[in-house]
Design a protein around this motif. Sequence first.
Motif, PDB file in Angstrom:
ATOM      1  N   LYS A  48      46.840  40.011  36.541  1.00 23.02           N
ATOM      2  CA  LYS A  48      45.911  41.078  36.935  1.00 23.02           C
ATOM      3  C   LYS A  48      45.175  40.717  38.226  1.00 23.02           C
ATOM      4  O   LYS A  48      44.970  41.572  39.088  1.00 23.02           O
ATOM      5  CB  LYS A  48      44.901  41.357  35.816  1.00 23.02           C
ATOM      6  N   GLN A  49      44.776  39.461  38.377  1.00 20.07           N
ATOM      7  CA  GLN A  49      44.090  39.047  39.598  1.00 20.07           C
ATOM      8  C   GLN A  49      44.983  39.257  40.821  1.00 20.07           C
ATOM      9  O   GLN A  49      44.512  39.713  41.867  1.00 20.07           O
ATOM     10  CB  GLN A  49      43.660  37.586  39.501  1.00 20.07           C
ATOM     11  N   PHE A  52      45.120  42.918  41.488  1.00 21.01           N
ATOM     12  CA  PHE A  52      43.866  43.370  42.098  1.00 21.01           C
ATOM     13  C   PHE A  52      43.855  43.035  43.598  1.00 21.01           C
ATOM     14  O   PHE A  52      43.354  43.807  44.405  1.00 21.01           O
ATOM     15  CB  PHE A  52      42.653  42.738  41.418  1.00 21.01           C
ATOM     16  N   ASP A  57      44.649  49.360  40.602  1.00 18.12           N
ATOM     17  CA  ASP A  57      43.530  49.844  39.796  1.00 18.12           C
ATOM     18  C   ASP A  57      42.951  48.751  38.904  1.00 18.12           C
ATOM     19  O   ASP A  57      43.659  48.146  38.107  1.00 18.12           O
ATOM     20  CB  ASP A  57      44.018  51.007  38.929  1.00 18.12           C
ATOM     21  N   ARG A  58      41.658  48.486  39.040  1.00 20.85           N
ATOM     22  CA  ARG A  58      41.000  47.443  38.250  1.00 20.85           C
ATOM     23  C   ARG A  58      40.738  47.866  36.810  1.00 20.85           C
ATOM     24  O   ARG A  58      40.323  47.054  35.996  1.00 20.85           O
ATOM     25  CB  ARG A  58      39.689  47.025  38.914  1.00 20.85           C
ATOM     26  N   ASN A  59      40.981  49.114  36.498  1.00 20.62           N
ATOM     27  CA  ASN A  59      40.756  49.600  35.136  1.00 20.62           C
ATOM     28  C   ASN A  59      42.061  49.744  34.350  1.00 20.62           C
ATOM     29  O   ASN A  59      42.085  50.390  33.316  1.00 20.62           O
ATOM     30  CB  ASN A  59      40.021  50.948  35.171  1.00 20.62           C
ATOM     31  N   TYR A 153      41.205  39.052  46.168  1.00 13.33           N
ATOM     32  CA  TYR A 153      40.523  38.960  44.889  1.00 13.33           C
ATOM     33  C   TYR A 153      40.074  37.515  44.717  1.00 13.33           C
ATOM     34  O   TYR A 153      40.878  36.594  44.885  1.00 13.33           O
ATOM     35  CB  TYR A 153      41.417  39.368  43.714  1.00 13.33           C
ATOM     36  N   ALA A 171      33.610  44.583  43.877  1.00 19.14           N
ATOM     37  CA  ALA A 171      34.853  45.015  44.530  1.00 19.14           C
ATOM     38  C   ALA A 171      34.609  45.408  45.987  1.00 19.14           C
ATOM     39  O   ALA A 171      35.481  45.202  46.832  1.00 19.14           O
ATOM     40  CB  ALA A 171      35.470  46.173  43.767  1.00 19.14           C
TER      41      ALA A 171
END
Length: 187
Positions: A48-49, A52, A57-59, A153, A171
């Motif tokens: 995920k990092q 990002f 999308d961070r969600n 990130y 962010a």
Amino acid sequence: EKDMKTNSNSYTIVYSVILVLIVAFLLAFVFQALKPMQDANVQLDQQKQILFALNQDRNMTNEQAVQLWKKIIIADDVINADGKVTEAGKQGGVDAGFKLTSKDAKEGKLALYRCKVNGEDKYVIPVYGNGLWGPINGFIAINGDKQTVFGAYFNHESETAGLGAEIKDNASWQAKFKGKKLFSGAD
């Protein structure tokens, strides 16, 4: 019958040793039983990092992250200090560069994630450094021109909330790196 002297020092010591051994065994068993799940969560967090850093999308849900990883990550290569690939990764890879650590970076090995975002080539490299209270790490995504930052990130283990922790939690702060040139004087 011989009475057990429960108030004696030797009884207390024996009882404590037995109790400690039982608890230690149980903790070791639970640790081993949960280790695969813990390792999977650490891997997903790192994926995920990287996503990002690629401005995704961070969600996103965990399932979306796994699918996006397989689609976007072309390879997780290992490169040396000269930028030569010493171990080729594979599509959606987690076996070559993905397994490297900051210790490997000190030895001259570095992960290079080759990616495709909206049909464009992108490269992601890990970065490491020292913060005030502990290590800081992160990922920098670079455009196909290999000169311009596409995204960034950063993560930390123990920076002060509201101050150093902003590198992870804010962010808009991380977005300030987009479009920056890697080398001064680069056009």
